[in-house]
Design an enzyme around this catalytic site. Structure first.
Site, mmCIF file in Angstrom:
data_model
loop_
_atom_site.group_PDB
_atom_site.id
_atom_site.type_symbol
_atom_site.label_atom_id
_atom_site.label_comp_id
_atom_site.label_asym_id
_atom_site.label_seq_id
_atom_site.Cartn_x
_atom_site.Cartn_y
_atom_site.Cartn_z
ATOM 1 C CB ILE A 250 -13.576 -22.694 6.673
ATOM 2 C CG1 ILE A 250 -12.574 -21.539 6.555
ATOM 3 C CG2 ILE A 250 -13.126 -23.900 5.858
ATOM 4 C CD1 ILE A 250 -11.185 -21.863 7.058
ATOM 5 C CB VAL B 177 -13.126 -25.585 1.878
ATOM 6 C CG1 VAL B 177 -13.043 -27.001 1.340
ATOM 7 C CG2 VAL B 177 -11.867 -25.233 2.675
ATOM 8 N N GLY C 169 3.314 6.284 7.975
ATOM 9 C CA GLY C 169 4.718 6.510 7.638
ATOM 10 C C GLY C 169 5.620 5.405 8.132
ATOM 11 C CG ASN C 170 6.195 3.840 12.153
ATOM 12 O OD1 ASN C 170 5.603 4.595 12.909
ATOM 13 N ND2 ASN C 170 7.495 3.615 12.234
ATOM 14 C CB SER C 171 3.142 1.493 6.167
ATOM 15 O OG SER C 171 1.973 1.697 6.914
ATOM 16 C CG HIS D 159 -0.385 0.262 2.523
ATOM 17 N ND1 HIS D 159 -0.057 -0.744 3.406
ATOM 18 C CD2 HIS D 159 -0.043 1.412 3.134
ATOM 19 C CE1 HIS D 159 0.438 -0.216 4.511
ATOM 20 N NE2 HIS D 159 0.463 1.097 4.368
ATOM 21 C CG LEU E 285 -8.432 -27.338 1.318
ATOM 22 C CD1 LEU E 285 -7.524 -28.499 0.942
ATOM 23 C CD2 LEU E 285 -8.481 -27.184 2.841
ATOM 24 C CG ASP F 189 -0.004 -4.086 2.759
ATOM 25 O OD1 ASP F 189 0.114 -3.521 1.647
ATOM 26 O OD2 ASP F 189 -0.026 -3.463 3.832
#
Length: 475
Positions: A275, A273, A214-216, A113, A271, A143
């Site tokens: 769930i 499915v 900004g830490n992302s 992002h 898989l 991400d």
């Protein structure tokens, strides 16, 4: 004699308290060496985005971004849109994030992002060198993104093993919150294996490390100076830090990085499915001693699960030797399985344990959805569940891909059906582990239901199946 003794005791007590405080202080970690040794490989990332339209007047485009859940968001948006001279013309906007160098020749890891929809990505090092980066590949499901800058003998970080992290362990983050380069924050691991909405394939590390915009994309370190995660998300009602931060485990990051670097895309195991969790009521309805595992609400056609014989109503309790406590445990396990691998799953079916062998296939790029269903005019059947249902038309069955079973819920009265959570418009697929063929068959099944005991009912709502537990109280 008593006064000197009292003074000695007072001095002894003060020294004892001082000694305790010193010991406590010494037990706290010192992050200075860790920061000095690793800051050089943490980078600031700025991107230039191309906005479709801008109604913000000149001179006001540098205002700080206001979170959408802020009480001031709607006010400022309306105010700015009403200002003249905006012109609705395209404009360039900027975003900030963090990242870290993983190889001496310039590969950089950050969040997807951070670089999404970017026209230009600039990586700035601690020594103020700047590089225009190439986006090697992105993976929205985790991400994560991999960038490449032109450089030699660049500083790098050492990767750790996120599986060895323990809850309560000290961790540290370095990043650029709000553009303040190389800010350091610390905290502890709050939890592991967190599943977040729409993020099924990442078992997030939860921490109380202060993370802000900004830490992302920045690194999360353990006390050995090893990267154990990539800071990705926060939970916030204000847009700022509230004590809940989430990082992608480095073991997931390594796999994604290698695939993006080698082939520009990520393949995951599939898989096939849909769930849901096993609640206490559902566990009782399936004769389970305790709720655990992943309850299969739908098996997709031609999927690995369908080919192996997995059925709706099965409860997957073990996957490839790993126990499934909650349904959220299963997707990351399947996603990290190499495509083509043969695995064994243990299921509970009608109270009996059974083992199945299946071959994992690649997760499709697009999620499978069902068409919206129509609504008939008149119900056909009423019953002691206080639910009115009617048969589906042939066109509805074709749209919903339900050639053999299912009835439409037309009305739900104040009875056991409503208490179980059944709604008008639901499609009833199974009742008490038996497929519902039509409205007449549904009435027969209801007549045979036990009283005072929860039984499972499978409904399809908004294109997705889910189990509910329904109980008829004894009269």
């Amino acid at each position: 004699m008593k006064a000197p003794i009292a003074r000695y005791l007072l001095v002894f007590l003060m020294l004892s308290l001082f000694g305790i405080s010193v010991a406590q202080a010494r037990s706290l970690p010192d992050f200075t060496d860790l920061v000095e040794e690793n800051s050089a490989a943490v980078v600031n990332i700025s991107t230039t985005l191309k906005g479709p339209e801008n109604k913000m007047p000149p001179g006001m485009r540098n205002l700080p971004q206001i979170p959408e859940d802020s009480p001031f968001y709607d006010f400022f948006r309306k105010f700015l849109e009403e200002q003249p001279d905006g012109g609705g013309q395209p404009y360039e906007d900027n975003s900030l994030g963090s990242g870290f160098i993983i190889s001496k020749d310039g590969y950089v890891i950050t969040n997807n992002h951070v670089v999404k929809d970017a026209r230009e990505v600039v990586v700035r090092l601690v020594d103020r060198r700047e590089f225009v980066a190439e986006v090697i590949g992105t993976d929205p499901r985790s991400d994560l993104a991999v960038l490449k800058i032109d450089g030699e003998n660049l500083p790098t970080l050492k990767l750790g093993d996120s599986s060895k992290l323990k809850v309560g362990e000290w961790v540290l983050a370095i990043g650029s919150p709000f553009g303040f380069d190389h800010s350091v924050t610390a905290g502890i691991v709050s939890a592991k294996g967190r599943s977040l909405p729409k993020e099924n394939y990442v078992p997030f590390i939860q921490t109380d490390v202060a993370i802000n915009p900004g830490n992302s994309g920045g690194p999360l370190f353990n006390l050995d100076g090893e990267v154990v995660g990539v800071n990705s998300q926060i939970y916030s009602r204000t847009g700022g830090f509230m004590g809940l931060s989430f990082a992608v485990p480095i073991n997931v990051v390594e796999s994604v990085y290698q695939q993006l670097r080698d082939k520009g895309r990520v393949s995951r195991g599939w898989l096939g499915v849909l769930i849901q969790d096993v609640t206490r009521e559902l566990a009782e309805s399936f004769d389970m001693k305790r709720p655990h595992g992943a309850l299969v609400a739908r098996v997709l056609p031609d999927s690995p699960a369908a080919k192996a014989g997995v059925e709706v109503g099965d409860i997957i309790v073990n996957y490839d030797g790993e126990d499934i406590a909650d349904s959220s445990d299963l997707p990351p396990m399947v996603g990290s399985t190499h495509v083509g691998s043969e695995v064994e799953v243990e299921i509970i079916r009608e109270g009996n344990e059974k083992r199945l062998n299946l071959t994992i296939e690649e997760l499709p790029d697009d999620d499978q959805t069902l068409a919206n269903r129509g609504k008939p005019d008149k119900p056909d059947a009423a019953n002691q569940l206080d639910i009115s249902v009617r048969d589906l038309t042939e066109s509805q069955r074709e749209e919903l891909e339900l050639p053999e079973n299912g009835v439409l819920v037309e009305e739900v009265g104040p009875g056991p059906g409503r208490a179980a959570g059944i709604r008008s418009g639901d499609i009833l697929l199974m009742l008490n582990n038996t497929k519902v063929k039509n409205a007449e068959h549904f009435a027969e099944l209801v007549g045979d239901l036990p009283t005072g005991k929860s039984v499972p009912v499978l409904v399809q709502r908004r294109g997705g199946p889910m189990f509910l537990a329904i109980k008829i109280d004894p009269e």
